[in-house]
Motif scaffolding. Structure first.
Motif, PDB file in Angstrom:
ATOM      1  N   THR A  63     -34.040 -34.032 -35.192  1.00 19.50           N
ATOM      2  CA  THR A  63     -32.589 -33.642 -34.712  1.00 19.50           C
ATOM      3  C   THR A  63     -32.587 -32.642 -33.873  1.00 19.50           C
ATOM      4  O   THR A  63     -33.548 -31.781 -34.147  1.00 19.50           O
ATOM      5  CB  THR A  63     -31.770 -33.490 -36.317  1.00 19.50           C
ATOM      6  OG1 THR A  63     -32.070 -32.353 -36.681  1.00 19.50           O
ATOM      7  CG2 THR A  63     -31.957 -34.846 -37.161  1.00 19.50           C
ATOM      8  N   GLU A  65     -30.563 -30.034 -34.298  1.00 16.03           N
ATOM      9  CA  GLU A  65     -30.430 -29.116 -35.289  1.00 16.03           C
ATOM     10  C   GLU A  65     -31.590 -28.444 -35.856  1.00 16.03           C
ATOM     11  O   GLU A  65     -31.949 -27.159 -36.072  1.00 16.03           O
ATOM     12  CB  GLU A  65     -29.519 -29.226 -36.463  1.00 16.03           C
ATOM     13  CG  GLU A  65     -29.042 -28.180 -37.519  1.00 16.03           C
ATOM     14  CD  GLU A  65     -28.076 -28.683 -38.343  1.00 16.03           C
ATOM     15  OE1 GLU A  65     -27.310 -28.023 -38.838  1.00 16.03           O
ATOM     16  OE2 GLU A  65     -28.081 -29.834 -38.923  1.00 16.03           O
ATOM     17  N   LYS A  69     -33.788 -24.842 -34.737  1.00 17.40           N
ATOM     18  CA  LYS A  69     -34.052 -23.892 -35.721  1.00 17.40           C
ATOM     19  C   LYS A  69     -35.223 -23.018 -35.512  1.00 17.40           C
ATOM     20  O   LYS A  69     -35.619 -21.693 -35.506  1.00 17.40           O
ATOM     21  CB  LYS A  69     -34.453 -24.516 -37.288  1.00 17.40           C
ATOM     22  CG  LYS A  69     -34.986 -23.749 -38.045  1.00 17.40           C
ATOM     23  CD  LYS A  69     -35.445 -24.505 -39.480  1.00 17.40           C
ATOM     24  CE  LYS A  69     -35.967 -23.827 -40.222  1.00 17.40           C
ATOM     25  NZ  LYS A  69     -36.328 -24.438 -41.553  1.00 17.40           N
ATOM     26  N   GLU A  94     -21.175 -29.001 -31.812  1.00 15.15           N
ATOM     27  CA  GLU A  94     -21.579 -29.575 -33.047  1.00 15.15           C
ATOM     28  C   GLU A  94     -21.957 -30.805 -33.051  1.00 15.15           C
ATOM     29  O   GLU A  94     -22.763 -31.429 -33.899  1.00 15.15           O
ATOM     30  CB  GLU A  94     -20.459 -29.194 -34.048  1.00 15.15           C
ATOM     31  CG  GLU A  94     -20.631 -29.265 -35.396  1.00 15.15           C
ATOM     32  CD  GLU A  94     -19.554 -28.805 -36.376  1.00 15.15           C
ATOM     33  OE1 GLU A  94     -19.633 -29.179 -37.725  1.00 15.15           O
ATOM     34  OE2 GLU A  94     -18.811 -28.226 -35.850  1.00 15.15           O
ATOM     35  N   ASN A  97     -25.701 -32.065 -33.369  1.00 21.03           N
ATOM     36  CA  ASN A  97     -26.848 -31.668 -34.347  1.00 21.03           C
ATOM     37  C   ASN A  97     -27.705 -32.544 -34.783  1.00 21.03           C
ATOM     38  O   ASN A  97     -28.507 -32.360 -35.207  1.00 21.03           O
ATOM     39  CB  ASN A  97     -25.838 -30.769 -35.499  1.00 21.03           C
ATOM     40  CG  ASN A  97     -25.542 -29.306 -35.117  1.00 21.03           C
ATOM     41  OD1 ASN A  97     -25.718 -28.937 -34.107  1.00 21.03           O
ATOM     42  ND2 ASN A  97     -24.230 -28.997 -35.883  1.00 21.03           N
ATOM     43  N   GLU A  98     -27.017 -33.672 -35.032  1.00 26.83           N
ATOM     44  CA  GLU A  98     -27.759 -34.782 -35.777  1.00 26.83           C
ATOM     45  C   GLU A  98     -28.421 -36.021 -34.676  1.00 26.83           C
ATOM     46  O   GLU A  98     -29.225 -36.830 -35.133  1.00 26.83           O
ATOM     47  CB  GLU A  98     -26.787 -35.584 -36.666  1.00 26.83           C
ATOM     48  CG  GLU A  98     -26.396 -34.613 -37.851  1.00 26.83           C
ATOM     49  CD  GLU A  98     -27.455 -34.025 -38.588  1.00 26.83           C
ATOM     50  OE1 GLU A  98     -28.698 -34.775 -38.833  1.00 26.83           O
ATOM     51  OE2 GLU A  98     -27.472 -33.009 -38.982  1.00 26.83           O
TER      52      GLU A  98
END
Length: 207
Positions: A63, A65, A69, A94, A97-98
Motif C-alpha cells: 500500500t 501508506e 512509512k 488520504e 493510502n490503501e
C-alpha cells in the motif's frame, strides 16, 4: 515468454539497492557511537528496518501508506546526516493510502534529489505530493536545489526511452523501466528543471 522476461527484468530492477547510502549511514553510525549513543541506536534501528524492507521479496506490491512509512524512515536517517541543512514535507491525499504500488518505487527518486540537489548549497527543501488523477496514481517529488542544465535534462529524458540505461542515473532509469514493464508505455516518470528538479511519477492505481 514475453511476460516471463518482463517479470524477470522487473524483479532485477526491484532488487537493486543503493550501496552508497548503506556505507554512508554505517559511517555515520560509527561516528555517532562516540558522541551520542542514543542517536546511534536510533540510526541502527532505523537502518535495520529499512534494510529488512529493501531486501524482503514477500510482497512485490504494497500500500502507499506502507511504502511512505519507509520513505519517512529513510528521510529521518538523512536528517540525522544533514541536520538543519535538509527539510522535507510529505503531503498525500488520504484516499491513496490503501492503493497498491510497487515497493521501493519512490526511494530512488528521493535519493536522487538529495544526492544531486545539494551541490554547493547549504540547505535543501524536498517535497513529495501524492494524489489520484482518475485511475492514475501520481507522485511529484520536487527539490529547490542546484537544478540541472537543459542539455543534461534532455540527455536524461532521451536515456529514459532507451531499452538499456546509458547514464549514471541508475535510480531514475530503474523506476521508469519498472513502470513501463508493469503498466505499459503510458506510465513512467517525467523530469523537469527550473529552480531545482521536479520528478513526476505516474502509475496505474490498483486496489
Amino acid at each position: 515468454m514475453a511476460e516471463l522476461v518482463s517479470m524477470a527484468q522487473n524483479k532485477q530492477l526491484e532488487s537493486q539497492f543503493n550501496s552508497h547510502f548503506l556505507f554512508n549511514t554505517l559511517d555515520n553510525i560509527r561516528f555517532m557511537c562516540k558522541i551520542d549513543s542514543d542517536l546511534a541506536e536510533f540510526m541502527t534501528v532505523s537502518l535495520s528496518e529499512l534494510l529488512r524492507y529493501n531486501t524482503s521479496s514477500a510482497n512485490e506490491k504494497v500500500t502507499v501508506e506502507e511504502d511512505l512509512k519507509y520513505i519517512r524512515i529513510y528521510l529521518e536517517i538523512m536528517k540525522v546526516r544533514f541536520g538543519d541543512r535538509l527539510d522535507y514535507d510529505i503531503d498525500t491525499a488520504e484516499e491513496i493510502n490503501e492503493v497498491l504500488m510497487p515497493k521501493l518505487l519512490l526511494q530512488p527518486v528521493i535519493e536522487n534529489a538529495i544526492k544531486y540537489g545539494f551541490g554547493n548549497r547549504e540547505h535543501l527543501n524536498l517535497s513529495l505530493r501524492g494524489y489520484l488523477d482518475g485511475s492514475v496514481l501520481t507522485f511529484i517529488c520536487r527539490d529547490d536545489g542546484v537544478g540541472m542544465a537543459e542539455d543534461l535534462l534532455e540527455k536524461l529524458r532521451r536515456n529514459l526511452s532507451l531499452p538499456e540505461n546509458e547514464s549514471s542515473h541508475l535510480g531514475l532509469y530503474n523506476v521508469h523501466r519498472r513502470l513501463k514493464l508493469l503498466y505499459g508505455e503510458n506510465y513512467g516518470i517525467q523530469i523537469e528543471g527550473g529552480g531545482g528538479v521536479t520528478v513526476t511519477v505516474r502509475l496505474l492505481a490498483e486496489e
